[in-house]
Design an enzyme around this catalytic site. Structure first.
Site, PDB file in Angstrom:
ATOM      1  CB  CYS A  92      -0.874  -0.024   1.250  1.00  0.00           C
ATOM      2  SG  CYS A  92      -1.963   1.400   1.399  1.00  0.00           S
ATOM      3  CG  LEU A  93       0.982   3.888  -3.371  1.00  0.00           C
ATOM      4  CD1 LEU A  93       0.376   4.868  -4.363  1.00  0.00           C
ATOM      5  CD2 LEU A  93       2.458   3.642  -3.681  1.00  0.00           C
TER       6      LEU A  93
HETATM    7 NI    NI Z   1      -3.636   1.030  -0.028  1.00  0.00          NI
END
Ligand code: NI
Length: 170
Positions: A92-93
């Site tokens: 996830c970023l």
């Molecule tokens: Ni994410």
């Protein structure tokens, strides 16, 4: 267009529940363009508005190998899902450099408005299905680490907090 700052876990703003987009207007188009630019720059395959601190139901994605197939989902709703589920590695970023296994529905069908505000229905499997479920979770304030065991989650939390302290120190 502009790059937007991405909230990092465990920022409490990632827990906010997004409200529906009321009108697909110029403001939303600008947000879509900025989110796509931000996602491509960060080399992600999906980004939810929640992650850029806008709490409206909007997702951008691109799961293509050539990075030339942007997908915009406004006010997405899950209309069908498979009974079977699969484990797959997710990142996830908002939780950079952390990857772990999460169980998701193998196939989902989602109804959403596109960039032009037109309703469409998308049947997804594979990476696209996982990505849709991951991003839709963001819109209800859920980050993928919530699926991990409390032990693992605490480890991720400490790692992220330590990293932001180190960064602040420079
Ligand atoms: Ni994410």
């Amino acid at each position: 267009m502009a790059l937007l700052p991405i909230l990092r876990y465990p920022d409490p703003r990632l827990l906010k529940v997004a409200r529906p987009v009321a009108t697909v207007d110029d403001r939303i188009h600008r947000l879509i363009d900025d989110m796509l630019e931000t996602m491509y720059e960060a080399q992600g395959i999906g980004l939810a508005a929640t992650q850029v601190d806008v709490h409206e139901r909007l997702i951008v994605m691109d799961v293509s190998a050539q990075r030339d197939a942007p997908l915009v989902l406004i006010n997405p709703e899950l209309v069908a899902r498979s009974e079977d589920m699969d484990f797959g590695e997710e990142g996830c970023l908002s939780v950079p450099q952390i990857y772990d296994e999460v169980q998701r529905y193998t196939r989902v069908t989602v109804r959403a408005l596109d960039r032009l505000g037109q309703p469409r229905e998308i049947a997804a499997e594979g990476v696209m299905s996982v990505c849709i479920q991951h991003e839709m979770d963001h819109l209800i304030g859920k980050v993928f680490v919530e699926y991990l065991s409390p032990l693992k989650r605490n480890r991720v939390r400490s790692k992220m907090l330590k990293r932001s302290r180190d960064e602040a120190r420079g």
